[in-house]
Design a protein around this motif. Structure first.
Motif, short mmCIF file in Angstrom:
data_model
loop_
_atom_site.label_atom_id
_atom_site.label_comp_id
_atom_site.label_asym_id
_atom_site.label_seq_id
_atom_site.Cartn_x
_atom_site.Cartn_y
_atom_site.Cartn_z
N ALA A 244 0.81 -1.21 0.00
CA ALA A 244 0.00 0.00 0.00
C ALA A 244 0.85 1.26 0.00
O ALA A 244 0.34 2.35 -0.25
N SER A 245 2.13 1.13 0.27
CA SER A 245 3.00 2.31 0.30
C SER A 245 4.22 2.15 -0.59
O SER A 245 5.17 2.91 -0.48
N ASN A 246 4.20 1.19 -1.51
CA ASN A 246 5.40 0.94 -2.31
C ASN A 246 5.22 1.18 -3.82
O ASN A 246 5.99 1.98 -4.34
N ASN A 247 4.45 0.50 -4.57
CA ASN A 247 3.29 -0.34 -4.30
C ASN A 247 3.50 -1.80 -4.73
O ASN A 247 2.56 -2.46 -5.16
N ASN A 248 4.72 -2.31 -4.64
CA ASN A 248 4.97 -3.71 -4.92
C ASN A 248 5.95 -4.27 -3.89
O ASN A 248 6.40 -3.56 -3.00
N LEU A 249 6.25 -5.55 -4.03
CA LEU A 249 7.15 -6.22 -3.09
C LEU A 249 8.40 -6.71 -3.81
O LEU A 249 8.89 -7.80 -3.57
N ASN A 250 8.91 -5.85 -4.66
CA ASN A 250 10.00 -6.19 -5.58
C ASN A 250 11.35 -5.77 -4.99
O ASN A 250 11.71 -4.60 -5.03
N MET A 251 12.10 -6.72 -4.49
CA MET A 251 13.38 -6.41 -3.87
C MET A 251 14.46 -6.00 -4.87
O MET A 251 15.44 -5.36 -4.50
N PHE A 252 14.30 -6.34 -6.14
CA PHE A 252 15.25 -5.86 -7.14
C PHE A 252 15.17 -4.34 -7.25
O PHE A 252 16.18 -3.66 -7.39
N GLU A 253 13.96 -3.80 -7.15
CA GLU A 253 13.81 -2.34 -7.17
C GLU A 253 14.46 -1.70 -5.94
O GLU A 253 15.07 -0.64 -6.03
N GLU A 254 14.32 -2.35 -4.78
CA GLU A 254 14.91 -1.79 -3.57
C GLU A 254 16.43 -1.77 -3.65
O GLU A 254 17.08 -0.80 -3.25
N MET A 255 17.02 -2.85 -4.15
CA MET A 255 18.48 -2.86 -4.35
C MET A 255 18.90 -1.76 -5.30
O MET A 255 19.88 -1.04 -5.04
N HIS A 256 18.18 -1.65 -6.40
CA HIS A 256 18.52 -0.66 -7.42
C HIS A 256 18.48 0.76 -6.84
O HIS A 256 19.43 1.54 -6.99
N LEU A 257 17.38 1.07 -6.14
CA LEU A 257 17.25 2.41 -5.55
C LEU A 257 18.29 2.66 -4.46
O LEU A 257 18.88 3.74 -4.39
N ALA A 258 18.49 1.65 -3.61
CA ALA A 258 19.46 1.81 -2.51
C ALA A 258 20.86 2.11 -3.04
O ALA A 258 21.63 2.83 -2.40
N ALA A 259 21.17 1.55 -4.19
CA ALA A 259 22.51 1.77 -4.77
C ALA A 259 22.60 3.09 -5.53
O ALA A 259 23.70 3.52 -5.88
#
Length: 431
Positions: free
Chosen positions: A303-318
C-alpha cells in the motif's frame, strides 16, 4: 530430495565475495552439500534432480526484511499522501473491515509476488498473524513473523498471553522456516507502559522485537512532546533495545540516536521506495554503515510501495545515496546486494543459516535467466543483478532445498485463485 545444479555461474555473497563460473552445486536434505568448479565433486553425489543452469545466474534468495504482506489488498489505494494522513485517514479505517480470511488471501498474494521476484525470506508484522503463519506454512517460504502484545492494536488492552501462545505454536516450526518476534508497531501507537511490557515479554520468551522507528520528522517531534526524548531514546529507556531488534526506516536519526542504535546492535531496515513515496525522507545509510550498523532492505507494504520487488529496492538503494551526496562511490552494487541477502538474514535472526551460498548453509537460492537483451553482455554479474536485472528475470526459486518455482511456474500457490479472491476482497473493503 538431492538436487544438482550444473554449469552454474554463482554469486556467493560470502565473506570473500566469490563469483564462480561454470560451477557445480549440490543440495542434500535442504542444505548446500558442496560447491565446486570440478566434476570430481560429483563422484559421491547421487542427484534426484539435475538442473542445467547454463545461461543462468545462481545467487542467494533475497530477504525482504520489512513488509506487511497482507496489505496487497490495499495496493494502489490512498496514494500521494503524507504518512499520517495515509495511515490514520485512509489505511486504518479500511483495515477495520478486514477479516482473518481476508488477511490469509492477501498474504498468499504477497508471498506469490515475493517468490516470483526472488524473495525467499521476509519479515512481517500485520493483522491476524495466525493467518499469515498459515500462509507461510503452506507455501514453503521462510519468514520472521511478529505478533503484537496489544489486543487489536488497542493500547489499552494487553494481550501478552496470546504472544506466548503464538510463539509456542509457530517459532522454529516447519523445519525452522518460521521465527517469531514481538511486534511493537511504533512509539506513537504504544505508550511507555506498553513499551516496557513488550520488552519484558520479548525477554521472557527469549526473542526479538520488530518496530517502526523514526520514519518521519513528525514522529520524532511527537515523541519529544510525549516522552521528552526521541523514539530511539525511549526504546532504550524501556528495554526495547535489550533484545534483538528489527528497526524499520530510521530515516531521521540524530548523532545521539545513531550512537544508541550502534551500541545496542539494532538492525536497521532501509525502505527506499516507501520512504520516497510517502515523502518521509532518505535514511543516512552511508553513515550507518560507517558506524558498523547492520543495514538490510525492505519493501514495506504494497500500500505504500506499491509492490514487493526487492530488485527495485536494491537498485534504488545503490542509486539515491550517490545522487543525494554527489558521491558515486557510496553504496556500491556489492553492498546493495549484501543488504538484500546476508545483512537481511542477520537482521531477521537467520544469520549463519541463509543469505550466502556456502557449504552447510540452508539451500535458499534463486536462478536468474541472464539471456535477456537488458542483461547482455553481463561483464560484471553483481552489477548486472543490481543495476540491470528485473524481477521477471527470476526463473527458479529453491527454499529449504525445495523447488517452489520453476520456469516461473509457482509450485505451492494457485496464483489465479489467489488473485481472484483478493480482487473480490478489495471490492468489498474499498467501496
Amino acid at each position: 530430495m538431492n538436487i544438482l545444479i550444473k554449469n552454474a555461474d554463482i554469486i556467493t555473497c560470502n565473506a570473500s565475495d566469490d563469483v564462480l563460473q561454470g560451477a557445480f552445486l549440490g543440495i542434500k536434505d535442504g542444505y548446500i552439500d558442496f560447491i565446486d568448479t570440478k566434476e570430481d565433486a560429483l563422484k559421491d553425489f547421487k542427484a534426484d534432480r539435475i538442473i542445467d543452469a547454463k545461461g543462468k545466474l545462481v545467487m542467494p534468495g533475497l530477504v525482504n526484511a520489512h513488509t506487511h504482506s497482507g496489505m496487497t489488498i490495499l495496493r494502489n489505494f490512498a496514494n500521494d499522501l503524507a504518512l499520517e494522513d495515509w495511515l490514520f485517514g485512509n489505511v486504518l479505517p479500511v483495515e477495520e473491515k478486514l477479516t482473518p480470511e481476508d488477511i490469509y488471501w492477501g498474504t498468499l498474494l504477497g508471498i506469490a509476488e515475493m517468490i516470483k521476484s526472488g524473495t525467499t525470506t521476509f519479515a512481517d508484522m500485520y493483522l491476524h498473524m495466525e493467518e499469515v503463519a498459515r500462509a507461510v506454512s503452506e507455501t514453503g517460504i521462510r519468514a520472521n513473523l511478529c505478533r503484537s502484545p496489544l489486543k487489536d492494536s488497542d493500547k489499552s488492552v494487553e494481550d501478552a498471553v496470546r504472544c506466548f501462545e503464538y510463539f509456542k505454536k509457530w517459532d522454529n516450526s516447519f523445519n525452522g522456516r518460521i521465527k517469531v518476534y514481538i511486534e511493537v508497531h511504533s512509539v506513537y501507537l504504544f505508550d511507555e507502559p506498553s513499551l516496557r511490557m513488550s520488552a519484558e515479554v520479548a525477554k521472557e520468551i527469549n526473542t526479538g522485537i520488530h518496530i517502526h522507528m523514526q520514519e518521519t520528522l513528525k514522529e520524532c517531534e511527537d515523541s519529544n512532546k510525549k516522552y521528552g526524548m526521541s523514539p530511539a531514546e525511549i526504546c532504550c529507556k524501556t528495554g526495547i533495545f535489550d533484545v534483538p531488534v528489527i528497526a524499520a526506516h530510521c530515516v531521521h536519526l540524530s548523532d545521539g540516536d545513531m550512537g544508541i542504535i550502534r551500541d545496542k546492535g539494532v538492525n536497521v531496515i532501509h525502505n527506499p521506495t516507501s520512504n520516497l513515496k510517502l515523502g518521509s525522507g532518505i535514511a543516512k545509510v552511508d553513515d550507518m554503515l560507517k558506524n558498523g550498523i547492520n543495514v538490510a532492505l525492505g519493501t514495506d507494504g504494497a500500500a505504500s510501495n506499491n509492490n514487493l520487488n526487492m530488485f527495485e529496492e536494491m537498485h534504488l538503494a545503490a542509486l539515491i545515496h550517490k545522487g543525494v551526496h554527489m558521491d558515486p562511490t557510496l553504496i556500491g552494487a556489492s553492498c546493495a546486494l549484501k543488504m538484500a541477502t546476508v545483512n537481511g538474514a542477520k537482521a531477521l535472526g537467520f544469520g549463519g543459516e541463509i543469505g550466502e551460498i556456502s557449504k552447510g548453509m540452508k539451500a535458499d537460492l534463486i536462478l536468474i535467466d541472464m539471456d535477456k537483451t537488458h542483461l547482455c553482455p553481463v561483464n560484471d554479474p553483481v552489477s548486472a543483478v543490481v543495476y540491470s536485472a528485473q524481477s521477471s528475470d527470476v526463473d527458479t526459486v529453491i527454499i529449504d532445498g525445495n523447488i517452489v518455482m520453476e520456469n516461473r511456474e509457482l509450485k505451492t500457490i494457485d496464483e489465479e485463485k489467489v488473485k481472484f479472491n483478493v480482487k473480490e476482497i478489495a471490492k468489498r473493503v474499498l467501496r
